[in-house]
Enzyme design. Structure first.
Site, short mmCIF file in Angstrom:
data_model
loop_
_atom_site.label_atom_id
_atom_site.label_comp_id
_atom_site.label_asym_id
_atom_site.label_seq_id
_atom_site.Cartn_x
_atom_site.Cartn_y
_atom_site.Cartn_z
N PHE A 1 44.88 33.65 54.74
CA PHE A 1 44.20 34.13 54.20
C PHE A 1 43.30 35.23 53.63
O PHE A 1 42.12 35.83 53.41
CB PHE A 1 42.48 33.04 54.19
CG PHE A 1 43.01 31.81 54.48
CD1 PHE A 1 42.74 30.89 53.75
CD2 PHE A 1 43.63 31.60 55.51
CE1 PHE A 1 43.27 29.80 53.62
CE2 PHE A 1 43.70 30.26 56.21
CZ PHE A 1 43.69 29.14 55.01
N CYS B 1 47.86 35.56 43.50
CA CYS B 1 47.67 33.96 44.18
C CYS B 1 46.91 32.90 43.49
O CYS B 1 47.25 31.83 43.48
CB CYS B 1 47.03 34.52 45.24
SG CYS B 1 48.35 35.60 46.22
N ARG C 1 50.13 42.06 38.96
CA ARG C 1 50.75 41.35 38.59
C ARG C 1 49.47 40.71 38.12
O ARG C 1 48.36 40.53 38.67
CB ARG C 1 51.29 40.73 39.25
CG ARG C 1 52.69 40.65 40.04
CD ARG C 1 53.12 40.32 41.26
NE ARG C 1 52.98 40.79 42.58
CZ ARG C 1 52.29 40.76 43.46
NH1 ARG C 1 53.68 39.43 43.96
NH2 ARG C 1 51.92 41.32 44.77
N GLU D 1 44.54 41.18 49.16
CA GLU D 1 45.07 42.20 48.78
C GLU D 1 43.77 43.32 48.63
O GLU D 1 42.65 43.15 47.95
CB GLU D 1 46.38 42.40 47.32
CG GLU D 1 46.77 41.75 47.14
CD GLU D 1 47.88 41.76 46.08
OE1 GLU D 1 47.56 43.25 46.08
OE2 GLU D 1 48.56 40.49 45.51
C1 UGA Z 1 42.84 35.65 47.05
C2 UGA Z 1 42.13 34.78 48.12
O1 UGA Z 1 40.85 35.83 47.74
C3 UGA Z 1 42.63 35.27 49.53
O2 UGA Z 1 41.71 34.52 50.40
C4 UGA Z 1 43.86 34.64 49.50
O3 UGA Z 1 45.05 35.14 50.86
C5 UGA Z 1 45.03 35.66 48.58
O4 UGA Z 1 44.81 34.80 47.47
C6 UGA Z 1 46.38 34.52 48.59
O5 UGA Z 1 47.01 33.99 48.39
O6 UGA Z 1 47.36 35.34 48.63
P1 UGA Z 1 44.06 38.13 46.08
O7 UGA Z 1 44.72 37.66 44.97
O8 UGA Z 1 44.06 39.55 47.19
O9 UGA Z 1 43.17 36.75 47.29
O10 UGA Z 1 42.36 38.16 45.27
P2 UGA Z 1 40.59 38.42 45.18
O11 UGA Z 1 40.44 38.94 45.66
O12 UGA Z 1 40.20 36.30 45.42
O13 UGA Z 1 40.46 38.67 43.43
C7 UGA Z 1 41.45 37.29 42.94
C8 UGA Z 1 40.47 38.28 41.22
O14 UGA Z 1 39.30 37.61 41.11
C9 UGA Z 1 40.33 39.37 40.85
O15 UGA Z 1 40.97 39.08 39.49
C10 UGA Z 1 39.08 38.95 40.76
O16 UGA Z 1 38.86 40.60 40.16
C11 UGA Z 1 38.78 38.13 40.09
N1 UGA Z 1 37.37 37.78 40.81
C12 UGA Z 1 36.88 37.71 42.04
C13 UGA Z 1 36.31 37.80 39.88
O17 UGA Z 1 36.48 37.69 38.78
N2 UGA Z 1 34.96 37.41 40.16
C14 UGA Z 1 34.69 37.59 41.99
O18 UGA Z 1 33.54 37.04 41.88
C15 UGA Z 1 35.78 38.02 42.46
#
Ligand code: UGA
Length: 435
Positions: free
Chosen positions: A154, A262, A329, A157
């Site tokens: 979980f 992801c 990505r 990045e």
């Molecule tokens: C996500 C999950 O949060 C991790 O728990 C998981 O392990 C990982 O995928 C995976 O499957 O390997 P990550 O891809 O690093 O992690 O990114 P997030 O922090 O989840 O953000 C994803 C996207 O959502 C980003 O573009 C971010 O800007 C956006 N976001 C996030 C929003 O638009 N609003 C929010 O309130 C939070």
């Protein structure tokens, strides 16, 4: 204990350095020659806070050994010496929304000769429900006695090393409860709750977590659209929601939507798994649709403020899929940039992660600059599209003076609106009414 980690991407590297930090001897197996070369110089092939330092420390101390899959002698030593094998390879999307498991199968081909009684095979990669069971069928024939465990990660990045060191929970999917014991012992020093369940439940937990996060973001973005139409402020709504302990404050940030390798991929793959099972996942379908509309909405907001975008100078800050992640990505910022380019805008951009530029996935008309201030010189509007911490500490009067027209689009709803308006900017953001 000797441990073998296959795949030197985010998950494999974070897993390897944390296990080495716990005192284990880790073999890190990688097939890409370019990555292997860097790793052998003691340098991780990707940027992630805290990674380079930890990697170099354990590499130098000999606790982290690098193995190229092409090196049969080293592979043999890794296979013979290790007790636990972690599969941490990529599972990119397949064309039909399914998951491409070729790298998992390839990893299995490498590992099978080393498996057997007393050996544990743990799958960290995100794989469709039923994969661990299939892998176990294979090991039962080719390497009987191997214990197969589904151990989804979980990690985020930007905080992957921290997350690997301080997990919220550890999920262990096993066939028989007692088979979880070796990994329970391995993970005990991390002091996280350990949940033992079946293979399928563990795999589903990973997909459900990412799909839930995606749906939560889309929920807020849908509310943001309504806020804008009826004159409410989505950031204050989010704050009001977040104090409710049943809701909590995280992942309520409306903006240009979720991206990265992801969330979207896993949402689509879960929908695909629903289709295979004859179950319509309508909420998840809607979450994907809401997200897909957001880049266009962002461009429409800029069009509303500037009229035509043909030949207009627009500066973009933040191209990665989120602030703090050195990764382009599936970045919604790149989608916005491509749409702006289609509208005829002339773009200049700055991102802390790609100062060097030259990445093939940048829209062709994008001019990369070496500083945020250089990127705004002569611009008629500034679109901030990734929430890098650096953008909270900007000399805004300097930015204003470098621009020829003072429109700012806060695509992540994270800047100080009052400050920007006080110094003369017209502030636009998804889910915020104009004042
Ligand atoms: C996500 C999950 O949060 C991790 O728990 C998981 O392990 C990982 O995928 C995976 O499957 O390997 P990550 O891809 O690093 O992690 O990114 P997030 O922090 O989840 O953000 C994803 C996207 O959502 C980003 O573009 C971010 O800007 C956006 N976001 C996030 C929003 O638009 N609003 C929010 O309130 C939070």
């Amino acid at each position: 204990m000797e441990i073998c980690v296959v795949g030197a991407g985010w998950v494999g590297l974070a897993t390897a350095v944390v296990l080495a930090d716990l005192g284990h001897a880790v073999w890190l197996v990688e097939k890409e020659t370019g990555k292997v070369e860097l790793l052998r110089q003691g340098r991780p092939p990707l940027a992630e806070p805290g990674l380079a330092e930890l990697f170099s420390r354990h590499f130098t101390a000999g606790r982290l050994r690098i193995v190229a899959t092409s090196n049969s002698e080293a592979m043999g030593a890794a296979l013979a010496g290790s007790t636990i094998f972690f599969i941490c390879v990529g599972t990119p999307p397949a064309a039909d929304g399914a998951c491409d498991l070729r790298q998992v199968r390839e990893a299995m081909d490498f590992l099978l000769p080393g498996l057997g009684p007393g050996k544990i095979l743990a799958i960290r990669s995100t794989v469709p429900v039923g994969t661990a069971a299939k892998v176990a069928q294979q090991t039962a024939v080719v390497a009987p006695g191997t214990v197969v465990i589904s151990n989804p990660e979980f990690l985020r990045e930007g905080t992957a090393v921290h997350d690997a060191r301080h997990p919220d929970r550890i999920i262990l999917g096993v066939n028989k409860a007692r088979e979880a014991q070796p990994l329970e012992e391995l993970y005990r020093p991390l002091q996280a709750p350990i949940l033992t369940c079946s293979w399928n439940t563990a795999e589903m937990t990973k997909y459900a977590a990412n799909a839930f996060l995606a749906a939560r973001i889309s929920f807020m973005n849908e509310i943001a659209g309504l806020c804008q139409a009826v004159g409410a402020d989505v950031t204050q709504v989010a704050r009001g929601l977040g104090f409710d302990p049943r809701i909590g404050p995280h992942f309520l940030q409306a903006g240009i939507g979720f991206g990265g390798p992801c969330l979207g991929k896993d949402l689509n793959c879960l929908r695909w798994q629903g289709e295979q099972a004859g179950i319509a996942l309508t909420l998840l379908q809607a979450a994907a649709e809401v997200n897909a509309r957001l880049p266009r909405k962002a461009v429409d907001m800029l069009l509303g403020a500037l009229g035509s975008l043909e030949g207009r100078r627009i500066s973009i800050w933040g191209l990665t899929f989120k602030g703090g992640a050195y990764d382009l990505r599936e970045s919604p910022a790149l989608q916005v940039a491509a749409l702006l380019e289609q509208e005829g805008a002339s773009l200049s951009a700055y991102d802390p992660a790609c100062l060097a530029g030259g990445n093939a996935s940048f829209p062709s008309g994008l001019r990369l600059c070496q500083s945020p201030y250089a990127a705004v010189t002569g611009a008629e509007a500034l679109a901030v599209l990734a929430d890098w911490e650096e953008f909270r500490h900007i000399n805004w009067p300097l930015v204003r003076d470098a621009m020829v027209n003072w429109v700012i689009f806060d695509g992540r709803n994270f800047l100080d609106r009052q400050l920007l308006e006080d110094i003369g900017f017209t502030y636009l953001a998804p889910g915020r009414p104009e004042r």
